[in-house]
Design an enzyme around this catalytic site. Structure first.
Site, PDB file in Angstrom:
ATOM      1  CE  LYS A 307     128.866  -4.234   3.184  1.00 54.84           C
ATOM      2  NZ  LYS A 307     130.052  -3.770   3.919  1.00 54.84           N
ATOM      3  CE  LYS A 336     124.701   1.486   5.856  1.00 59.54           C
ATOM      4  NZ  LYS A 336     124.278   2.457   4.839  1.00 59.54           N
ATOM      5  CG  ASP A 337     132.413   2.011   7.258  1.00 60.23           C
ATOM      6  OD1 ASP A 337     131.233   2.392   7.389  1.00 60.23           O
ATOM      7  OD2 ASP A 337     133.400   2.737   7.471  1.00 60.23           O
ATOM      8  CE  LYS A 338     137.812  -5.658   2.387  1.00 58.21           C
ATOM      9  NZ  LYS A 338     139.052  -5.765   1.600  1.00 58.21           N
ATOM     10  CD  GLN A 430     134.713   5.572   5.472  1.00 57.33           C
ATOM     11  OE1 GLN A 430     135.698   6.260   5.681  1.00 57.33           O
ATOM     12  NE2 GLN A 430     133.842   5.272   6.425  1.00 57.33           N
TER      13      GLN A 430
END
Length: 699
Positions: A307, A336-338, A430
């Site tokens: 993604k 997971k990070d954006k 985050q």
């Protein structure tokens, strides 16, 4: 990179463990500058084709009996025999299973199935004539009192069947009584079976016909795989809402409800039926028959999700919508990070590999790709990974303010220093969401205090931005009109819409908000509580290092295990440092751990332990047991090392036009420099925190 002032203030109070000067630069200029690739338990990057599929294989029948905790001493089984074998759960009624190859019903009809008839017949054979007669009399007496509208005075009447020592026989009786008399419940007390009126049955009879209530409770007790129950069609929306509310309030942890219009209904006055089905997770901890383990096959499809610039929960919600499943059908090893390009392993239930491949083109529009698609035998769990690999570009490199040293030297010094000494293992920003007004830890604190309405309001608090999402949130806080807010909330906000749909159904009450939180999968509900625990851990490690520095002192907690690369090590691996051990410098700072809040942890026996108690008191959690029963949240806690080191570090200085910078020269155009750095981190470590230590710069 756009910086969040609130987070800069919040994270600038955190400390460093190394003493180099550092440098400035910009991370995440674009998602492709921050690539995260999960490392599986075998140490393989998940964006590569799997070398071998590791899955759980069901044991052979003969071995299974030895490994299971179920009582199989009196179980006889011959391969090829037609004898039905069942193992029953004694606490809440027996679960009856068909033998392999038998036809399974998909719906429960008004009639009684053959299996149910056999169960009812068991009642006559298992009880002596006198007890059976008294039980029937007790049941008739309860029904007559209810039918005559006579209230049951005093405590609820009971009828005892006496002590029944055989566990399987007790289980059969539990089920037989509930199937024959759904308006009764059975309770076990030290091998004794006690029969009581089922007051929930009586309550349901105020909403639906007694015939429907009778069949519904038979359905509920039978717990038949893949079965569903449908109430009679109803044109009254308020009445349907009351039935939805009753079923979800009483049995929401077991079943879910949905409304479906009848075919050929009138658009102005639709005839809608409520259908009930068992939640998938209700079967996880139940004792199962030997045959069911062999015959029951849940479909699990594993894949790698790529993604880009997409929040993980949003990605899961979108995939669930496209595949026709619910978000809780997905499992994963970590979040997971954006603002990044991320690769992670995932497993989805009830979806075949072919079906997943069919949506590949559709999800590309959402900046997602799926590959390495294959069938496996089980889901993933949080923490089921070795770590993550990072490929990061830091742009616009320059010296810290008032630092005139050679920039190249500063960069090399910083990287080597952190490679050798490590970094403070803070939870990254985050973890707490990127909102300026409300952070996820504030929602978690409200949930821990069982302030469900407040938690919903915090979740739907708007930012000071004029966009459709924040306009919808602002409207909700002003009006508490869930239906109107739904019409304003964009379709892609899957979490917000799920919450609002539940609030529309159940109302903005304490109970309604509890049901609304159940619209989120368990992993998402617990995420908010973990965010609060993470925030307190960050504050605790800053206090610990500020108070004692890098010395290991009496009362510290240290981990005795070697090669600890996660947070899930048991209490017996955690040791309390003694005065003698402090004097002898027995332990090093990298062995020190601090507890992440929960009900199964011990605190340091020094000033840090006192600090934890003061913080819990400050936040109103002095008596908190870190369990939220209404949301089925249990937080045992864990231990986290205060320092971590990156592994497999490599780096390279580049000019913007992809030309290598000559490392010998000191006269270079600093504005054009970028740093390409790659490293591996253990699970639950944050690359932004490692970079913060390297650069001495808050993001």
């Amino acid at each position: 990179m756009e910086e969040d002032t609130d987070f800069r203030i919040r994270f600038s109070s955190l400390c460093f463990v190394t003493d180099h000067v550092g440098f400035c630069g910009t991370i995440k200029s674009s998602p492709s500058d921050f690539v995260v690739i999960e490392i599986d338990e075998q140490g393989q990057l998940v964006n590569k084709a799997p070398s071998k599929l590791i899955s759980k294989v069901l044991p052979e029948p003969n071995n299974f009996a030895k490994k299971t905790k179920l009582d199989l001493q009196n179980l006889s089984f011959e391969e090829g025999s037609n004898q039905e074998v069942s193992i029953f759960a004694g606490c809440s009624g027996a679960d009856q299973y068909h033998q392999p190859g038998s036809e399974r019903e998909d719906t429960i009809s008004d009639g009684t199935s053959k299996g149910e008839e056999e169960t009812v017949d068991d009642l006559g054979t298992l009880l002596d004539e006198k007890t059976n007669e008294l039980l029937n009399h007790f049941a008739r007496d309860i029904k007559e009192k209810w039918n005559s509208k006579t209230e049951l005075i005093g405590s609820s009447p009971e009828f005892s069947l006496g002590r029944i020592l055989d566990k399987n026989q007790r289980a059969i009786l539990h089920s037989a009584i509930r199937q024959k008399f759904p308006f009764l419940i059975t309770v076990g007390k030290n091998s004794e079976i006690v029969v009581k009126p089922n007051l929930e049955y009586k309550e349901l009879c105020h909403l639906v016909s007694e015939e429907e209530a009778f069949d519904f409770f038979k359905y509920l007790d039978a717990k038949k795989e893949n079965s569903k129950f449908t109430f009679k069609p109803d044109t009254n929306k308020d009445h349907r809402k009351a039935v939805h509310h009753f079923v979800n309030k009483k049995f929401g942890n077991l079943v879910e409800t949905k409304s479906f219009p009848e075919l050929n209904y009138s658009a102005g006055n639709p005839n809608v039926a409520i259908t009930v089905r068992f939640r998938e997770k209700t079967h996880k901890h139940r004792k199962r028959s030997l045959f069911e383990y062999q015959d029951r096959k849940v479909i699990y499809t594993a894949f790698t999700l790529r993604k880009e610039n997409l929040e993980m929960f949003e990605a899961v919600g979108f995939l669930a919508m496209k595949l026709g499943v619910i978000p809780s059908d997905f499992s994963y090893a970590g979040l997971k990070d954006k603002k990044a390009v991320t690769y992670q392993a995932m497993v989805v239930r009830k979806v075949t590999p072919e079906r997943l491949k069919n949506i590949e083109k559709e999800i590309e529009k959402k900046r997602m790709n799926v590959f390495n698609i294959r069938s496996i035998d089980d889901s993933l769990r949080l923490g089921q990974l070795k770590g993550n690999h990072f490929d990061i570009v830091i742009r616009n490199l320059k010296n810290q303010i008032n630092d005139s040293a050679n920039l190249k030297d500063r960069i090399l010094e910083a990287i080597e220093n952190v490679k050798n000494k490590g970094f403070v293992n803070y939870y990254g920003p985050q973890r707490f969401g990127m909102g300026r007004k409300v952070h996820t830890d504030q929602i978690g604190l409200a949930l821990l205090k069982s302030e469900m309405v407040e938690a919903v309001k915090l979740f739907l608090t708007p930012e000071d931005l004029d966009d459709p999402v924040n306009r919808a949130k602002k409207y909700f806080l002003q009006t508490e009109d869930a239906k109107g807010t739904l019409s304003l909330m964009p379709e892609f906000k899957v979490r917000e819409r799920a919450l609002l749909e539940s609030l529309h159904r159940f109302g903005m009450t304490e109970e309604g908000c509890i049901q609304a939180w159940f619209s989120f999968p368990h992993s998402m509900r617990i995420f908010y509580v973990h965010a609060y625990s993470s925030k307190i851990w960050n504050e605790a490690v800053s206090y610990r290092l500020g108070t004692y520095g890098s010395r290991v002192v009496e009362g510290d907690l240290v981990c005795l295990g070697e090669d600890v690369d996660d947070e899930h090590f048991p209490n017996n691996k955690v040791h309390l440092v003694t005065e003698e051990e402090e004097s002898a410098n027995t332990y090093a700072i990298h062995q020190v751990v601090l507890p992440v809040l929960g009900y199964n942890i011990q605190y340091p026996k020094n000033k840090v332990g006192q600090w934890y108690q003061e913080i819990l008191s400050r936040d109103g959690l002095q008596t908190c047991r870190f369990k939220v029963p209404t949301l089925k949240l249990n937080v045992p806690g864990c231990y986290r090392q205060i320092l971590k080191c990156p592994h497999n570090v490599s780096y390279q200085l580049k000019e913007e036009h992809d030309t290598d910078v000559k490392m010998e020269g000191s006269h270079i155009d600093e504005a054009t420099l970028s740093l390409l750095i790659s490293f591996d981190l253990d699970a639950s470590c944050y690359a932004t925190v490692c970079l913060r230590e390297i650069m001495k710069h808050d993001f």
